[in-house]
Design a protein around this motif. Structure first.
Motif, mmCIF file in Angstrom:
data_model
loop_
_atom_site.group_PDB
_atom_site.id
_atom_site.type_symbol
_atom_site.label_atom_id
_atom_site.label_comp_id
_atom_site.label_asym_id
_atom_site.label_seq_id
_atom_site.Cartn_x
_atom_site.Cartn_y
_atom_site.Cartn_z
ATOM 1 N N ILE A 292 0.836 -1.202 0.000
ATOM 2 C CA ILE A 292 0.000 0.000 0.000
ATOM 3 C C ILE A 292 0.870 1.252 0.000
ATOM 4 C CG2 ILE A 292 -1.626 1.351 1.391
ATOM 5 C CD1 ILE A 292 -2.842 -1.376 2.277
ATOM 6 N N ILE A 293 1.908 1.251 0.834
ATOM 7 C CA ILE A 293 2.796 2.413 0.917
ATOM 8 C C ILE A 293 3.512 2.639 -0.415
ATOM 9 C CG2 ILE A 293 4.940 3.271 1.963
ATOM 10 C CD1 ILE A 293 3.936 2.065 4.607
ATOM 11 N N THR A 294 3.988 1.571 -1.040
ATOM 12 C CA THR A 294 4.698 1.760 -2.308
ATOM 13 C C THR A 294 3.752 2.191 -3.418
ATOM 14 O OG1 THR A 294 4.584 -0.631 -2.719
ATOM 15 C CG2 THR A 294 6.625 0.220 -1.793
ATOM 16 N N ILE A 295 2.522 1.698 -3.403
ATOM 17 C CA ILE A 295 1.541 2.156 -4.400
ATOM 18 C C ILE A 295 1.271 3.645 -4.211
ATOM 19 C CG2 ILE A 295 -0.891 1.995 -5.064
ATOM 20 C CD1 ILE A 295 -0.628 -1.064 -4.580
ATOM 21 N N LEU A 296 1.060 4.064 -2.973
ATOM 22 C CA LEU A 296 0.836 5.491 -2.707
ATOM 23 C C LEU A 296 2.044 6.324 -3.115
ATOM 24 C CD1 LEU A 296 -0.975 5.361 0.758
ATOM 25 C CD2 LEU A 296 -1.975 5.954 -1.460
ATOM 26 N N LEU A 297 3.230 5.822 -2.809
ATOM 27 C CA LEU A 297 4.449 6.539 -3.163
ATOM 28 C C LEU A 297 4.596 6.646 -4.681
ATOM 29 C CD1 LEU A 297 6.901 7.869 -1.823
ATOM 30 C CD2 LEU A 297 8.071 5.680 -2.019
ATOM 31 N N GLY A 298 4.295 5.556 -5.393
ATOM 32 C CA GLY A 298 4.345 5.588 -6.854
ATOM 33 C C GLY A 298 3.367 6.588 -7.431
ATOM 34 N N ILE A 299 2.149 6.609 -6.896
ATOM 35 C CA ILE A 299 1.136 7.555 -7.360
ATOM 36 C C ILE A 299 1.571 8.993 -7.075
ATOM 37 C CG2 ILE A 299 -1.219 8.381 -6.939
ATOM 38 C CD1 ILE A 299 -2.005 5.397 -6.557
ATOM 39 N N ILE A 300 2.150 9.222 -5.899
ATOM 40 C CA ILE A 300 2.623 10.573 -5.554
ATOM 41 C C ILE A 300 3.689 11.036 -6.544
ATOM 42 C CG2 ILE A 300 3.960 11.873 -3.836
ATOM 43 C CD1 ILE A 300 2.360 10.299 -1.681
ATOM 44 N N PHE A 301 4.643 10.155 -6.876
ATOM 45 C CA PHE A 301 5.673 10.532 -7.848
ATOM 46 C C PHE A 301 5.066 10.844 -9.212
ATOM 47 C CE2 PHE A 301 8.981 8.953 -4.997
ATOM 48 C CZ PHE A 301 10.021 9.814 -5.285
ATOM 49 N N ILE A 302 4.105 10.022 -9.640
ATOM 50 C CA ILE A 302 3.473 10.255 -10.938
ATOM 51 C C ILE A 302 2.704 11.579 -10.939
ATOM 52 C CG2 ILE A 302 1.691 9.409 -12.524
ATOM 53 C CD1 ILE A 302 2.679 6.556 -11.806
ATOM 54 N N VAL A 303 1.983 11.870 -9.870
ATOM 55 C CA VAL A 303 1.233 13.130 -9.777
ATOM 56 C C VAL A 303 2.190 14.319 -9.775
ATOM 57 C CG1 VAL A 303 -0.229 14.520 -8.239
ATOM 58 C CG2 VAL A 303 -0.805 12.133 -8.687
ATOM 59 N N VAL B 53 11.515 12.257 -15.024
ATOM 60 C CA VAL B 53 12.156 11.391 -14.032
ATOM 61 C C VAL B 53 11.161 11.013 -12.943
ATOM 62 C CG1 VAL B 53 13.915 11.340 -12.204
ATOM 63 C CG2 VAL B 53 14.510 12.165 -14.487
ATOM 64 N N ALA B 54 10.392 11.965 -12.459
ATOM 65 C CA ALA B 54 9.407 11.683 -11.413
ATOM 66 C C ALA B 54 8.363 10.686 -11.907
ATOM 67 C CB ALA B 54 8.732 12.972 -10.952
ATOM 68 N N ILE B 55 7.903 10.843 -13.123
ATOM 69 C CA ILE B 55 6.911 9.915 -13.675
ATOM 70 C C ILE B 55 7.515 8.518 -13.826
ATOM 71 C CG2 ILE B 55 5.569 9.359 -15.761
ATOM 72 C CD1 ILE B 55 5.085 12.414 -16.024
ATOM 73 N N MET B 56 8.750 8.438 -14.324
ATOM 74 C CA MET B 56 9.401 7.130 -14.481
ATOM 75 C C MET B 56 9.644 6.459 -13.132
ATOM 76 S SD MET B 56 11.978 7.471 -17.725
ATOM 77 C CE MET B 56 12.692 9.065 -17.350
ATOM 78 N N VAL B 57 10.089 7.227 -12.151
ATOM 79 C CA VAL B 57 10.301 6.669 -10.812
ATOM 80 C C VAL B 57 8.973 6.150 -10.253
ATOM 81 C CG1 VAL B 57 10.877 7.280 -8.416
ATOM 82 C CG2 VAL B 57 12.382 7.972 -10.271
ATOM 83 N N GLY B 58 7.905 6.909 -10.435
ATOM 84 C CA GLY B 58 6.587 6.476 -9.977
ATOM 85 C C GLY B 58 6.147 5.182 -10.632
ATOM 86 N N ILE B 59 6.378 5.066 -11.927
ATOM 87 C CA ILE B 59 6.006 3.840 -12.647
ATOM 88 C C ILE B 59 6.833 2.653 -12.160
ATOM 89 C CG2 ILE B 59 6.053 2.727 -14.929
ATOM 90 C CD1 ILE B 59 5.252 5.503 -16.086
ATOM 91 N N VAL B 60 8.127 2.872 -11.986
ATOM 92 C CA VAL B 60 8.992 1.791 -11.482
ATOM 93 C C VAL B 60 8.533 1.354 -10.096
ATOM 94 C CG1 VAL B 60 11.341 1.262 -10.695
ATOM 95 C CG2 VAL B 60 10.992 2.383 -12.893
#
Length: 177
Positions: free
Chosen positions: A37-48, A73-80
């Motif tokens: 859950i935390i990593t999904i939220l973190l990924g979404i935050i980076f993408i946003v 870079v933020a979008i790619m990090v979020g996707i990863v």
């Protein structure tokens, strides 16, 4: 005025500590689910954040390349983060386990030096070094142990903080009387 502020601040700290305790218990009970859950939220935050930076880049007349680069870079990090959660968690666990094993081996080397100097602590140091190495191996083998340990530490922190704040509230009441 100060008395009211200090009491309110302490009760807020107690509430935050209770939230920490709840999070720690959840982390101990379901470490993989909570971290997912935390990593999904973190990924979404980076993408946003990346999306907002991209909008900022195209919305201004002056186009600065670093804003576009930061957005991408933020979008790619979020996707990863979103799609490689297990790999990231495994890599984190493996790195910590390797560090603990390395630390145990360094302590083992120190133990050998202590034995040469005929120190009485060499046997205790030898046992502790082997225990540290075994702990590192255990972490390497067991997936959830790191997260459970962090959960235990968070619960411990929460309990200690609640006790400190209750003592502080009592001291403030006695001091201001």
């Amino acid at each position: 005025m100060w008395r009211k502020f200090l009491k309110k601040s302490s009760w807020t700290d107690i509430l935050i500590s209770l939230i920490f305790i709840l999070f720690g218990i959840l982390l101990m009970a379901r470490p993989e689910s909570i971290m997912s859950i935390i990593t999904i939220l973190l990924g979404i935050i980076f993408i946003v954040i990346g999306g907002l930076k991209l909008i900022d880049y195209f919305a201004t007349d002056k186009r600065e390349n670093y804003v576009f680069a930061m957005a991408m870079v933020a979008i790619m990090v979020g996707i990863v983060i979103l799609f490689c959660t297990d790999i990231i968690l495994s890599a984190f666990r493996i790195l910590i386990a390797i560090w603990i094993i390395y630390s145990g081996m360094m302590n083992l080397q120190t133990t050998i030096v202590w034995k040469e100097y005929q120190s009485r602590l060499w046997l205790a140091s030898l046992i502790l070094s082997f225990l540290v190495i075994l702990a590192g191996i255990y972490i390497l083998i067991n997936r959830g142990v790191i997260l459970q340990t962090i959960g235990i530490a968070i619960v411990g922190y929460g309990i200690v903080n609640i006790i400190e704040n209750i003592i502080f509230i009592k001291k403030v009441e006695n001091y201001l009387k």
